[in-house]
Motif scaffolding. Structure first.
Motif, mmCIF file in Angstrom:
data_model
loop_
_atom_site.group_PDB
_atom_site.id
_atom_site.type_symbol
_atom_site.label_atom_id
_atom_site.label_comp_id
_atom_site.label_asym_id
_atom_site.label_seq_id
_atom_site.Cartn_x
_atom_site.Cartn_y
_atom_site.Cartn_z
ATOM 1 N N ARG A 1 0.834 -1.213 0.000
ATOM 2 C CA ARG A 1 0.000 0.000 0.000
ATOM 3 C C ARG A 1 0.861 1.253 0.000
ATOM 4 N NH1 ARG A 1 -3.935 -1.893 4.586
ATOM 5 N NH2 ARG A 1 -5.271 -3.278 3.396
ATOM 6 N N ALA A 2 1.909 1.256 0.843
ATOM 7 C CA ALA A 2 2.792 2.418 0.927
ATOM 8 C C ALA A 2 3.488 2.663 -0.415
ATOM 9 C CB ALA A 2 3.818 2.230 2.043
ATOM 10 N N LEU A 3 3.967 1.601 -1.051
ATOM 11 C CA LEU A 3 4.628 1.747 -2.345
ATOM 12 C C LEU A 3 3.645 2.216 -3.415
ATOM 13 C CD1 LEU A 3 6.957 -1.391 -2.384
ATOM 14 C CD2 LEU A 3 7.614 0.995 -2.099
ATOM 15 N N ARG B 1 3.014 5.907 -3.017
ATOM 16 C CA ARG B 1 4.171 6.693 -3.465
ATOM 17 C C ARG B 1 4.194 6.819 -4.983
ATOM 18 N NH1 ARG B 1 9.817 5.279 -0.791
ATOM 19 N NH2 ARG B 1 10.135 7.470 -0.348
ATOM 20 N N ARG B 2 3.806 5.745 -5.670
ATOM 21 C CA ARG B 2 3.800 5.768 -7.139
ATOM 22 C C ARG B 2 2.768 6.733 -7.676
ATOM 23 N NH1 ARG B 2 3.338 -0.246 -7.429
ATOM 24 N NH2 ARG B 2 5.296 -0.895 -6.551
ATOM 25 N N LYS B 3 1.635 6.876 -6.990
ATOM 26 C CA LYS B 3 0.563 7.746 -7.449
ATOM 27 C C LYS B 3 0.945 9.219 -7.368
ATOM 28 C CE LYS B 3 -3.224 4.625 -6.398
ATOM 29 N NZ LYS B 3 -4.414 4.414 -5.601
ATOM 30 N N ARG B 4 1.854 9.578 -6.478
ATOM 31 C CA ARG B 4 2.220 10.991 -6.303
ATOM 32 C C ARG B 4 3.053 11.500 -7.400
ATOM 33 N NH1 ARG B 4 3.619 11.224 0.108
ATOM 34 N NH2 ARG B 4 1.645 10.407 0.764
#
Length: 165
Positions: free
Chosen positions: A157-159, A162-165
């Motif tokens: 979820r954290a990764l 981060r990719r969406k930002r």
């Protein structure tokens, strides 16, 4: 899709059609080795499986007199069957070569190991069962597995965020 048509079970690239999975097996057991084997069925059992019905929960395999038997697997009666319909929870013979049976029986006879069916599927039109030699998990092992899965989920979820930002 036509009205009333039944959606196919998951067809994979290698020509297999999943019928059912024993999802509790991965929770209750640590899988050590797997093998694919055929299963002896009667006509109404095949029709019921093709309709997508089958249950491997609480089932296991046993070696008797050099033959492997699937015990406790439920294949419900075929709804359009007549007096020749099958018994839903009858023992079913699994088809393996003698050397495979000897190898698996030797491992399964060790203390704490059992034969557990992981899934049932059609491969090129033939019903198959995936059988595993497994060791029962203790309660603390199950908790540890759940913790690892939860940690992996949080990392993913954290990764992803981060990719969406």
């Amino acid at each position: 899709m036509a009205q009333g048509a039944k959606k196919d079970k998951k067809n994979s690239d290698d020509g297999t059609v999943n019928i059912c999975r024993n999802r509790r097996a991965s929770h209750d057991y640590e899988v050590l080795d797997r093998i694919e084997c055929g299963i002896v069925l009667v006509g109404t059992e095949v029709k019921s499986l093709r309709a997508g019905y089958g249950n491997l929960e609480d089932s296991y395999a046993r070696v008797d007199d050099g033959e492997v038997w699937l015990i406790g697997a439920e294949i419900p009666e075929y709804e359009f069957g007549n007096r020749l319909n099958h018994k839903p929870k009858r023992p079913r013979k699994l088809l393996l070569h003698k050397r495979e049976i000897e190898r698996f029986a030797g491992k399964a006879s060790e203390k704490g190991l059992t034969l557990v069916p992981l899934g049932m599927y059609f491969k090129e039109g033939v019903a198959k069962v995936e059988l595993a030699i497994a060791k029962g998990k203790q309660t603390h092992d199950k908790r540890e597995t759940l913790k690892k899965a939860d940690a992996k989920r949080q990392i993913d979820r954290a990764l992803a965020s981060r990719r969406k930002r």
